[in-house]
Design a protein around this motif. Structure first.
Motif, PDB file in Angstrom:
ATOM      1  N   ALA C   2       6.539  27.194  62.753  1.00 49.12           N
ATOM      2  CA  ALA C   2       7.332  27.154  64.061  1.00 49.12           C
ATOM      3  C   ALA C   2       8.421  27.688  64.240  1.00 49.12           C
ATOM      4  N   LEU C   3       8.486  28.469  63.030  1.00 48.20           N
ATOM      5  CA  LEU C   3       9.662  29.554  63.488  1.00 48.20           C
ATOM      6  C   LEU C   3       9.108  30.917  63.489  1.00 48.20           C
ATOM      7  N   THR C   4       8.527  31.095  63.484  1.00 47.81           N
ATOM      8  CA  THR C   4       7.735  32.636  63.643  1.00 47.81           C
ATOM      9  C   THR C   4       7.966  34.204  64.304  1.00 47.81           C
ATOM     10  N   GLY C   5       7.571  35.150  63.740  1.00 45.76           N
ATOM     11  CA  GLY C   5       8.128  36.589  64.237  1.00 45.76           C
ATOM     12  C   GLY C   5       9.355  36.403  63.393  1.00 45.76           C
TER      13      GLY C   5
ATOM     14  N   LEU D 172       0.814  21.294  60.704  1.00 45.82           N
ATOM     15  CA  LEU D 172       1.954  20.921  62.496  1.00 45.82           C
ATOM     16  C   LEU D 172       3.104  22.271  61.790  1.00 45.82           C
ATOM     17  N   GLY D 173       3.314  23.068  60.641  1.00 46.65           N
ATOM     18  CA  GLY D 173       3.805  24.212  60.675  1.00 46.65           C
ATOM     19  C   GLY D 173       5.158  23.984  60.248  1.00 46.65           C
ATOM     20  N   PHE D 174       5.551  22.543  59.766  1.00 47.51           N
ATOM     21  CA  PHE D 174       7.363  22.058  59.586  1.00 47.51           C
ATOM     22  C   PHE D 174       7.360  22.695  57.528  1.00 47.51           C
ATOM     23  N   SER D 175       8.813  23.244  57.663  1.00 43.99           N
ATOM     24  CA  SER D 175       8.955  23.762  56.424  1.00 43.99           C
ATOM     25  C   SER D 175       9.701  22.118  55.777  1.00 43.99           C
ATOM     26  N   LEU D 176      10.055  22.643  54.863  1.00 42.26           N
ATOM     27  CA  LEU D 176      10.036  21.649  53.398  1.00 42.26           C
ATOM     28  C   LEU D 176      11.396  22.049  53.147  1.00 42.26           C
ATOM     29  N   ALA D 177      12.512  21.894  53.617  1.00 35.37           N
ATOM     30  CA  ALA D 177      14.127  22.210  54.141  1.00 35.37           C
ATOM     31  C   ALA D 177      14.854  21.542  52.556  1.00 35.37           C
ATOM     32  N   GLU D 187       7.937  15.658  38.746  1.00 27.09           N
ATOM     33  CA  GLU D 187       6.144  15.570  39.684  1.00 27.09           C
ATOM     34  C   GLU D 187       5.951  14.962  40.524  1.00 27.09           C
ATOM     35  N   MET D 188       7.348  13.950  40.584  1.00 27.73           N
ATOM     36  CA  MET D 188       6.835  13.150  41.780  1.00 27.73           C
ATOM     37  C   MET D 188       8.075  12.571  43.178  1.00 27.73           C
ATOM     38  N   LEU D 189       7.114  13.320  44.311  1.00 27.15           N
ATOM     39  CA  LEU D 189       8.525  13.634  45.166  1.00 27.15           C
ATOM     40  C   LEU D 189       8.559  12.290  46.333  1.00 27.15           C
ATOM     41  N   ILE D 190       9.449  11.931  46.005  1.00 26.77           N
ATOM     42  CA  ILE D 190      10.137  10.300  46.316  1.00 26.77           C
ATOM     43  C   ILE D 190      10.869  10.742  48.179  1.00 26.77           C
ATOM     44  N   GLY D 191      11.817  11.822  47.969  1.00 32.83           N
ATOM     45  CA  GLY D 191      12.249  11.849  49.421  1.00 32.83           C
ATOM     46  C   GLY D 191      11.690  14.080  50.013  1.00 32.83           C
ATOM     47  N   ALA D 192      11.312  13.608  50.886  1.00 27.31           N
ATOM     48  CA  ALA D 192      11.442  15.123  51.262  1.00 27.31           C
ATOM     49  C   ALA D 192      11.796  15.264  53.228  1.00 27.31           C
ATOM     50  N   PHE D 193      12.343  15.764  53.320  1.00 27.73           N
ATOM     51  CA  PHE D 193      13.001  16.640  54.359  1.00 27.73           C
ATOM     52  C   PHE D 193      13.476  17.295  55.187  1.00 27.73           C
ATOM     53  N   ILE D 274      22.329  26.331  58.548  1.00 32.42           N
ATOM     54  CA  ILE D 274      21.428  26.887  59.289  1.00 32.42           C
ATOM     55  C   ILE D 274      20.007  27.083  58.132  1.00 32.42           C
ATOM     56  N   HIS D 275      18.796  26.620  58.318  1.00 31.48           N
ATOM     57  CA  HIS D 275      18.036  26.662  58.059  1.00 31.48           C
ATOM     58  C   HIS D 275      17.013  27.625  58.388  1.00 31.48           C
TER      59      HIS D 275
END
Lengths: 309, 309, 309, 309
Positions: C2-5, D172-177, D187-193, D274-275
């Motif tokens: 989604a953020l590229t370039g 979809l091209g999202f980042s895991l912030a 080892e267990m992902l319980i929350g994803a932003f 700012i991510h």
């Protein structure tokens, strides 16, 4: 004179279980400045914008709580007059004079016990800090922690709130800025917020079966952003949070409460309004008590109401 | 009583060139509330947190400026005593009583001219607004514009600042919170910021060759974010900006200045500090005058200093 | 992705007349953190919330100004592709590769001169700071000065703004968030605010007869209260203020401008809005230029417009 | 293009028990603007700074909760490509196209069910609001209620968080912030932003035994003072408060949560950071979960964690 008689809360003397963690709390978390230690081991501190020598006194003891709270009056003459009137009022007990110098840089203090069981002092002289009155900057460098500008007020719990309010209003000249009343006709005063100034409160009392209990000592911040900073510091420094950030209905203050390492509750807050003695007393009825205390969540919080030292 | 004598600035009476644009400015831009009009065509307004009937009086006239400023005192007894002391002081002229009701809902006023040429009034009775003292919310709905909570102070220009300060301090019981001095030894008082309360100023004077000039009337905001909102409103409503947002060195206030459609200067500001009568007077020397006035840019601003009504 | 370039402004390299006063300014006043010095005597600094090794490079020179500004791209592959496209665009000159390691902890950089005469770089690798990604606090201890969280953007002056904007939009994938146009039909682009992100601007250009002039480097604050704190620091540390606190019409930012000891202009600001590439470009017409630049005073400020390095 | 693919959360469709109280809440308390109603009785609303036609859709139903959430992509071409890739990923079910116009002023939408059971949509065209791109003011007149500038994100609960995160990141091209992990080795992902932008999150997921549960829809405020104003409005309008004002450890946001009349949770918040896609994912371990969620009180709040619609 436009401001006469009792001018302001001058000091609060607190008992702490261990001095060093307490000092670390009051200097690094709260951000007061140590100004003296005495031969008894007491430590004296002040907030950055106070021109008096100290406003908080810490003493190591077996139990936490408040030893006494002192108010500055406008002159030695007023001190003598008020001491006499307090004695003659029949509302105070254990009246006595404390010698000048018992607190460093402080003149004689008149101490008495009020109907709710708390020791209150009046004094007229405390050495001022001589900095900051020539072309001053708006704030000093090297602030630490929450860095309140002033010690602001205490909230105390005790049984005979009516007697204490009578003493503060009729003898010491305070105004009742806000009150909480209970009962079908609001006939019982269960909370009293008293002021000797333009502040919404300089001292406050809550009705409680025991005498001489301490709820919190409060310190003044400049704004709501500083309340957030204080909240962040509480977490960064692993301080025990009580409640907040939130707003009070009573006094409108934006606030956060937390505990010193001995369990004494502290508040830092900002805001409020300008009080004048001809302003009608604001009345809160007990059916709105939740909103009166914490305006946002509007619920009675047992821990906040009942954890005392 | 802890607050005695003169309590607060009660009203400022301003001349405007045309009433309707002025009203639009004071209600929609500044955000005051119209409370009455009288047979002379005067309009009376108040800020939302004032319990008095009005604090601003507008009158159509050929030139802008201030007619008079009034202070509320604590009682009728004090009013009589201060009226007598003002007359006997030899510092005031044109002393006279204004009948009760000349301002709506207001008792008798004692008017006199001070050495700087301004008309000042004292009064003890003005009907309070009865809303807001039972379980009140911290702010009302339907605020408009900048929505200051109170009329706060005026800054006035005149020649005999020494005489005026003597009158305010010695007769009316004000404190000199801050002063600006000029000359090699600081021997000339060129600015005086006087308070009858815990506020940093309730009235202020600047030395100026002419008598009876008006610099600004000031209104209180809660915080610096409201100063930004006020600045935005100034631009959105196409109001004439004078200067700001910025901070004063004197009083520490965060501030913005602008003009009403007749050219009378208004200020809205927040912040400051808690004044007590035993706080040493803060002194600004003329070599630091730029910083004293506008703390950030530290430059003398000719328009700010010299545009008066 | 989604953020590229092109991802963000990565660094700005500034010339300063004397290194030590400059360093004192950038670390104690602005509050950046020194991360390295190299054999040439250059000093590398970063803001507290940047995970890259550095964002500001200072070099002692005979005249102040900007040597170059660098942008981080998302990958080595993108770097190669964009380098090729820049070369082929015919819009850039002096294209060259800078070896990895010429900046500490930084990979190869592709440098080129844009039509307005400024040197711009692209790079894909710079060592990140590894702190702060496990249970982090919201802000670190030991912040100094204004303490911006990030280097945000530069504003540059030059002649061929049309060519530069074409290069940034068509080749580098930036959006034109806001523009200032002049002429009867708005046919001349005199200001361009370009973004490669959700920020209102990552780089901006103003039309000016000379090539390669530097107006300011800007750093991000969290809020308007921090702008006031920055303003206070400017006065406390006797820094040369340019203008502010105020708000821009363009980008809505709340801002203050000041100069480093060599005369390079700095900005700290907060606010703005979230930009998306499908958001219509905001257009300011030259008759509203005053309001566009400084929203509150709505006047063209010659010093702000014309003092460059 | 620097921002490509999925651009932003475009809309959230919520079920409410009664439309009129819901509308009153979303327009007068939250302060959204109604932009349309359709033949089915659905109401479409937007926040003041959104240039899209709507961002919230309300529908009367027997139970509250979220029908679907839609994301805007950068072009019709991207929409077709992503639709194909979602279908081919094997991670989504119930893929289907919704005809243009089913939402007013909106093109075709591609809807699919993600592994946590939620319906997600992608779309490329929604009519923009044409106001505000010529010499605009920084904020409009006639704002009501909390007046957030934008719909910001949703937090959703469901079982197969791993599958959903894989779909958002890989397809979809999202980042895991930020992520919350549990277990001895995390080892267990319980929350994803997850973010598709510079925002700290555009959508978030919490592991939960049931599919397709809704935790909250969040709206963006400008600053911490607006969070206080929102809190005051909650009390003035007698809205059900969940928690706040406080700060999250995760994302650093300053926040307050409350419920619409049907029990759907709303958030308004300010701040964050700012991510960038190359920023390391921030990891919170379950032993710090209290601080991660509510940074100030550092306690798990059962109601906040478990009340869902």
């Amino acid at each position: 004179m436009a401001l006469t008689g009792v001018l302001r809360p001058g000091h609060v003397a607190l008992r702490v279980l261990e001095l060093e963690p307490a000092l670390k709390h009051y200097t690094e978390v709260l951000g007061l400045i140590e100004t003296a230690r005495d031969a008894q081991g007491r430590v004296f501190l002040k907030a950055w914008d106070e021109h008096d020598h100290h406003s908080v006194v810490l003493r190591e003891a077996d139990s936490p709580g408040m030893d006494y709270m002192g108010f500055r009056v406008d002159s030695g003459h007023t001190l003598e007059r008020l001491a006499q009137e307090v004695e003659q009022s029949g509302l105070a007990s254990d009246c006595k004079w404390i010698a000048a110098g018992e607190h460093p840089h402080t003149g004689v203090r008149f101490r008495f016990t009020i109907p709710t069981g708390h020791a209150i002092e009046l004094f007229a002289d405390k050495l001022g800090c001589k900095t900051g009155d020539l072309n001053p900057d708006p704030w000093p460098d090297d602030l630490r922690g929450m860095a309140p500008s002033r010690f602001d007020h205490c909230l105390l719990y005790g049984d005979d709130v009516d007697g204490t309010v009578k003493l503060f209003r009729d003898v010491l000249g305070f105004s009742l800025a806000e009150q909480v009343v209970a009962g079908a006709d609001g006939e019982m005063l269960i909370g009293a917020f008293l002021t000797c100034s333009n502040k919404a409160h300089d001292i406050a009392f809550i009705r409680h079966p025991e005498k001489n209990r301490f709820h919190h000592a409060s310190f003044l911040l400049d704004n709501w952003s500083e309340v957030l900073k204080a909240a962040d510091i509480i977490s960064k420094k692993d301080v025990s949070l009580d409640i907040g950030p939130t707003r009070h209905g009573i006094t409108r203050g934006a606030t956060i409460y937390f505990f010193d390492p001995s369990g004494n509750r502290n508040e830092v807050f900002s805001g409020g309004y300008i009080h004048y003695p001809d302003k009608p007393t604001i009345t809160w009825t007990d059916n709105e008590l939740g909103r009166a205390i914490f305006y946002h969540d509007r619920k009675l919080n047992e821990a906040f109401l009942n954890v005392l030292t």
